[in-house]
Each structure stands twice: as structure tokens, then as C-alpha cells.
Design a protein around this motif. Structure first.
Motif, PDB file in Angstrom:
ATOM      1  N   TYR A   1     -18.242  -0.731 -12.330  1.00 49.51           N
ATOM      2  CA  TYR A   1     -18.046  -2.027 -11.613  1.00 49.51           C
ATOM      3  C   TYR A   1     -17.094  -2.005 -10.443  1.00 49.51           C
TER       4      TYR A   1
ATOM      5  N   HIS B   1     -19.561  -9.655 -19.593  1.00 53.66           N
ATOM      6  CA  HIS B   1     -19.877  -8.390 -20.244  1.00 53.66           C
ATOM      7  C   HIS B   1     -19.425  -8.751 -21.885  1.00 53.66           C
TER       8      HIS B   1
ATOM      9  N   VAL C   1     -23.432  -5.888 -15.179  1.00 51.38           N
ATOM     10  CA  VAL C   1     -23.524  -6.011 -16.360  1.00 51.38           C
ATOM     11  C   VAL C   1     -24.649  -5.661 -17.207  1.00 51.38           C
TER      12      VAL C   1
END
Length: 360
Positions: free
Chosen positions: A324, A308, A352
């Protein structure tokens, strides 16, 4: 790659498949349903940051069983990549492989089998939670040194001693493993001063129920004193005298009752092997499983945060972290625990990517 034997350093390697750990000790932990005889019934699993799932299957395992475990059909690619990581063909020559046999046979038959054949009721009655063997200490010493050296020389599970420590063990093995058992023990006594810095302690874990294949093989590569688990036998070792006040973290609260009684350096010719209950065995394997699971979680989390930051320029906000976590929880639930590390890494990349699209 050096084609010389790592033990004698003289003979060429001959594609000899050397077991890293004594096969007769670990066999039931690796074979299908704890099968005790055949060497082609292995079903080996790995739980690590590199892989979760089936790691190796013996030639006698039916394709239906493999498909049941993996959820995938057996392909030529799967068979071609099927490699037993507990066998090293680049370790020793044929002559040196034979040199291990007298010690490994003596330990398995005269020590380990004697414990296994005892009833659990008898074992639980042993004084101070250990079983004693007269005049077997040198056999156990050589057994431990052989297994530790082979693991280090093979870089098993990315574990390795320092070059000095590995050579310390190799030279002692090379000097003393000559001839039959009596000859080996005589030479071990003759050169005992050369191995004074090495200390060890052995523990055996009773198993009251479940399958024998529910055990495993592990090296704790964190700090010394080192810890190796071979099925139901644990080895603690170090290159200095072991103290009962400093034992491997996996074994804390498990072996305190007997560790002070079984440390090799505190005994003369007697060998003492600690006896631990089935409840303690279960606690140990629970700790190992949780440790490996936490390693996987930590690896996934680090991968998510770093990807990220690298591709989006900043660490994920709370909402993205929650997305996530929910995605990974859903994946594990859907797989019913049969997770795949490569799939998880691909899933993290997708998360991501989804996060990036939501920002802009």
C-alpha cells in the motif's frame, strides 16, 4: 433553508454575495500571481482531506492557465461546478452587507495599508516587534468580530463557534454597526461592556520575496485560543482574556517575542499589531502545509486499514501495508505532487482488492 438575513434576522436574503473574509485583505493571496486590482483573477487552491488542487478560478483566468494547473481541458461541467467558497449568498441581506463597509474600509485603509506601505526595513526596526496605532483599537475590534462571525455563520471550512458564542458576536454587531464610521465607533464605545469577554491579538508577516499569491487563508479549528490567517495578517481570538503563555500551536516559537505586547485586553485605546519576519512567515506556511499533508496521509491510512478489515475480515499484515505504501508513493511521484483525493481513494480500493486476491 431559512431565507432570513442571519445578521438582522428580519430582512429576506437577496442573493447578495457576501465575502466571508474582508476581500481587500485576502485579495493578493487569492489572485493570479498576487494581482492586486481585479476581483475576477482568483486562482484558489485547497489542500485538505477533501481535496487537493484548484478549488476556484475567476472569470478572467485564461483556459490555458486552468488546463496547465489541472492537466485537464476546461469543460462545461468544470465551469458549472466552479464556486467561490469564500463568498456566501445565504448570509446577509443587502442592507446588512452595506453595514460592514465603514469598518472594513477603515481597517484596510487606515491600518493594514499603512503597514503594507512601510518598507520592510522600517518594520523590522519597530520597537518590540510591533507597530502602534492610536485610537484604532475599536476599528480593529469590530474588524475581527465581523470576520469571525461571518466565518462561523457560514460554517466556513466546517468551522463553527458554539451557538452562544456566535449569538454573542451577532447581537453586538447588529447593535453597533449603525450609520457611518463615527456612529459605529460611538456605539461600540457605548456598548463596550457587552463585548468584554472577547479578546484578540493581530500579527502581520513581512514578505521579502516570492509571489504575494504564495500566502493563504486558514482557520485553525482545533482548540482555543482560535487562529485565523488572512493572507499576511493573523488573528488570535478567544472568549476570555488571551494569555501569552497559551498561543495556537501553529504560532509557537514564531510570535513569542511580541505576543505579550499586543494582546488587546492589556491595552487601553492603543492598537498594536505584531510584526513578524519573512522567515517566520515561511515557517508558519511550512507548518500549515505539513499539518494538512499529515491530515491527508492519516485519512488515507485510516481508509486503507478500515477497508481491509471490513472487506477481508482482518487488518492488513506488514507485507500488504508495505505494498500500500509503495503504491501511494509511486502515485504521488507520478503525479509530481498534483494529487487528486478521489483518485487516491479509488487507488486504495484497488490495493485492498489486490491484497484480497493475493490471500486466496
Amino acid at each position: 433553508m431559512d431565507n432570513k438575513c442571519k445578521l438582522c434576522k428580519e430582512n429576506d436574503l437577496e442573493d447578495v454575495g457576501s465575502h466571508i473574509f474582508t476581500e481587500s485583505i485576502i485579495r493578493t493571496a487569492l489572485n493570479e500571481d498576487g494581482f492586486t486590482k481585479r476581483a475576477d483573477k482568483e486562482l484558489m487552491f485547497e489542500i485538505s482531506i477533501n481535496k487537493v488542487g484548484l478549488d476556484f478560478f475567476g472569470s478572467a483566468i485564461q483556459p490555458e492557465k486552468i488546463e496547465e494547473i489541472t492537466g485537464k481541458p476546461v469543460t462545461e461541467e468544470l465551469i458549472a461546478g466552479n464556486e467561490n467558497e469564500l463568498i456566501n449568498k445565504h448570509l446577509v441581506c443587502r442592507d446588512c452587507e452595506k453595514r460592514f463597509n465603514p469598518i472594513e474600509t477603515a481597517f484596510a485603509q487606515d491600518i493594514y495599508a499603512h503597514i503594507v506601505k512601510k518598507s520592510h526595513k522600517e518594520l523590522k526596526k519597530d520597537t518590540c516587534n510591533y507597530i502602534a496605532f492610536e485610537d484604532k483599537k475599536l476599528i480593529a475590534l469590530q474588524f475581527v468580530i465581523i470576520n469571525v462571525w461571518r466565518a462561523s455563520a457560514s460554517n466556513y471550512d466546517n468551522w463553527k463557534l458554539t451557538d452562544e458564542q456566535e449569538e454573542y458576536l451577532r447581537s453586538f454587531i447588529d447593535k453597533t454597526l449603525v450609520g457611518d464610521l463615527n456612529s459605529i465607533l460611538e456605539r461600540t464605545t457605548q456598548f463596550a461592556d457587552e463585548i468584554n469577554d472577547f479578546d484578540f491579538a493581530l500579527n502581520y508577516f513581512i514578505q521579502d520575496e516570492e509571489r504575494l499569491s504564495d500566502n493563504g487563508v486558514l482557520i485553525d479549528n482545533s482548540v482555543s485560543p482560535y487562529f485565523i490567517l488572512l493572507n499576511r495578517l493573523s488573528i488570535i481570538f478567544d472568549f476570555k482574556n488571551i494569555s501569552s503563555d497559551a498561543i495556537p500551536e501553529f504560532l509557537t516559537t514564531i510570535i513569542e517575542d511580541n505576543v505579550a505586547c499586543i494582546i488587546s485586553s492589556q491595552l487601553e485605546n492603543e492598537l498594536r499589531i505584531g510584526i513578524n519576519s519573512d522567515e517566520q512567515r515561511k515557517l508558519l506556511f511550512h507548518r500549515i502545509a505539513m499539518h494538512q499533508l499529515n491530515q491527508i496521509i492519516t485519512k488515507c491510512n485510516e481508509t486503507f486499514y478500515e477497508l481491509h478489515r471490513k472487506f477481508l475480515g482482518f487488518y492488513p499484515p506488514q507485507s500488504s501495508t508495505a505494498y500500500y505504501v509503495k503504491t501511494m508513493e509511486d502515485y504521488v511521484a507520478e503525479k509530481k505532487g498534483k494529487i487528486d483525493i478521489e483518485e487516491m481513494m479509488r487507488l486504495i480500493i484497488k490495493v485492498v482488492s489486490d491484497c484480497g486476491r493475493s490471500y486466496f
